[in-house]
Design an enzyme around this catalytic site. Structure first.
Site, PDB file in Angstrom:
ATOM      1  N   LYS A  70       0.850  -1.207   0.000  1.00  0.00           N
ATOM      2  CA  LYS A  70       0.000   0.000   0.000  1.00  0.00           C
ATOM      3  C   LYS A  70       0.878   1.247   0.000  1.00  0.00           C
ATOM      4  CE  LYS A  70      -3.881  -2.229   2.357  1.00  0.00           C
ATOM      5  NZ  LYS A  70      -4.629  -2.459   3.609  1.00  0.00           N
ATOM      6  N   GLN A 114      -4.122  -0.873   9.898  1.00  0.00           N
ATOM      7  CA  GLN A 114      -4.192  -2.216   9.343  1.00  0.00           C
ATOM      8  C   GLN A 114      -4.792  -3.191  10.360  1.00  0.00           C
ATOM      9  OE1 GLN A 114      -3.568  -2.905   6.186  1.00  0.00           O
ATOM     10  NE2 GLN A 114      -3.882  -5.109   6.313  1.00  0.00           N
ATOM     11  N   ASP A 140     -10.270   3.700   4.802  1.00  0.00           N
ATOM     12  CA  ASP A 140     -10.787   2.334   4.769  1.00  0.00           C
ATOM     13  C   ASP A 140     -12.315   2.298   4.811  1.00  0.00           C
ATOM     14  OD1 ASP A 140      -9.006   0.133   4.558  1.00  0.00           O
ATOM     15  OD2 ASP A 140      -8.126   0.662   6.495  1.00  0.00           O
TER      16      ASP A 140
HETATM   17  N1  GUN Z   1      -6.862  -6.217   6.786  1.00  0.00           N
HETATM   18  C1  GUN Z   1      -7.312  -6.968   5.755  1.00  0.00           C
HETATM   19  N2  GUN Z   1      -7.884  -6.183   4.814  1.00  0.00           N
HETATM   20  C2  GUN Z   1      -7.788  -4.920   5.257  1.00  0.00           C
HETATM   21  C3  GUN Z   1      -8.188  -3.658   4.721  1.00  0.00           C
HETATM   22  O1  GUN Z   1      -8.762  -3.547   3.632  1.00  0.00           O
HETATM   23  N3  GUN Z   1      -7.908  -2.579   5.486  1.00  0.00           N
HETATM   24  C4  GUN Z   1      -7.297  -2.673   6.697  1.00  0.00           C
HETATM   25  N4  GUN Z   1      -7.079  -1.548   7.377  1.00  0.00           N
HETATM   26  N5  GUN Z   1      -6.915  -3.816   7.217  1.00  0.00           N
HETATM   27  C5  GUN Z   1      -7.159  -4.932   6.504  1.00  0.00           C
END
Ligand code: GUN
Length: 324
Positions: A70, A114, A140
């Protein structure tokens, strides 16, 4: 974006054609190229790039990889992206304090915490942290404000994985109106927002989960089947109506031979990869589904790159919304 499986990736079967491969890597590249002028315009107008702060607590191996990708993608697009680490033993209060600090930073337009957070932070920690985010920075889409806006069909920031799946479905011209979409998995991160997004495109939506009676039979009624359960190879060909579109959200790392042999046939490249590297990626969809589905996302190279492209897009959207 319309390429068929290469011959060495199909798994035999007399008279069966391989599903159309929905190429998430190509689709994500296209989306990033569309976002580039927005980033350039933002920099020109505001004298700084859109900024993303990513919070990673602990040393969850898969999270390390996701977060690295990311940050790399957002930075490569010309944005500012910074990783903020918390130790595996960090407390919930420390996580909340970090979020408060990032909420106040003018150069940080988007914040991504995350998931999962370390278990030591206690039950409900994740929701407490998401609740503490400034909703205008919640790239998110996990804050209750953004979830509520999605439910009411006036979304602002929407969860990246389901949003990426919708982009792929739209760009690949998969019809949704009046079609039956079945989502397997009811998580806040994927299953629930996915179902809402499909509903808002006039699909008839069913959410299935671990307590659903005769899940394969229910899945077999789907024109569009979304697998978001986190169990490698769970969706086998008996779950799939011939010609259905199958979106595989699972990214599972297999490290045992038993798992690999269950998920991949003898002679497959995945088995060879495992023999060489000691681990291999598998989706929630078994490869045998390729012979039944009409279209299918690969793993890797399907939903994953789109999730990351949506992190970038949401960061830019958050930045534009905050300064306007
Ligand atoms: N863990 C697994 N998928 C995601 C996501 O799309 N965003 C976040 N913040 N954590 C995750």
């Amino acid at each position: 974006m319309d390429c068929r499986l290469r011959p060495d990736e199909s798994h035999g079967g007399e008279g069966l054609t391989a599903a159309r491969r929905l190429d998430g890597t190509a689709c994500a590249a296209q989306i990033r190229s569309e976002i580039a002028p927005r980033i350039a315009a933002f920099i020109q107008r505001h004298g700084r790039p859109p900024g993303l702060g990513v919070v990673l607590a602990g040393e969850h191996p898969a999270s390390e990889i996701y977060v690295r990708n990311k940050i790399k993608t957002v930075a490569a697009a010309g944005c500012y992206a910074e990783l903020f680490r918390l130790s595996a033993g960090a407390t919930l209060d420390e996580a909340l304090a970090l979020v408060t600090r990032l909420n106040a930073r003018e150069d940080v337009d988007g914040i991504l915490v995350q998931s999962p957070l370390p278990e030591g932070m206690g039950p409900g920690a994740e929701q407490r942290v998401f609740d503490a985010l400034d909703p205008t920075k919640d790239v998110d889409g996990f804050h209750p404000y953004n979830v509520g806006r999605l439910v009411q069909r006036r979304p602002t920031l929407v969860a990246c994985t389901p949003l990426g799946c919708m982009e792929l479905l739209e760009r690949e011209k998969i019809p949704l109106r009046g079609r039956h979409a079945v989502v397997i998995g009811r998580s806040d991160i994927v299953g629930k927002p996915m179902a809402l997004l499909l509903l808002h495109q006039d699909a008839t939506v069913t959410i299935c989960h671990s307590r659903t009676a005769d899940l394969p039979a229910m899945a077999r009624t789907a024109d569009v089947l979304v697998a978001a359960i986190g169990r490698p190879g769970f969706v086998t060909r008996d779950f799939v109506k011939p010609g259905a579109t199958v979106i595989d959200v699972g990214i599972n790392t297999l490290t045992t031979q038993a798992e690999v042999f269950r998920c991949f046939p003898e002679g497959s490249r995945k088995r060879a990869h495992f023999a060489e590297k000691g681990s291999v990626l598998a989706g929630d969809v078994h490869p045998g589904v390729e012979e039944v589905a009409g279209a299918l996302t690969p793993v890797p190279g399907g939903v994953g790159p789109l999730t990351i492209a949506m992190v970038l897009r949401n960061t830019v959207t958050a930045a534009e919304n905050r300064v306007s």
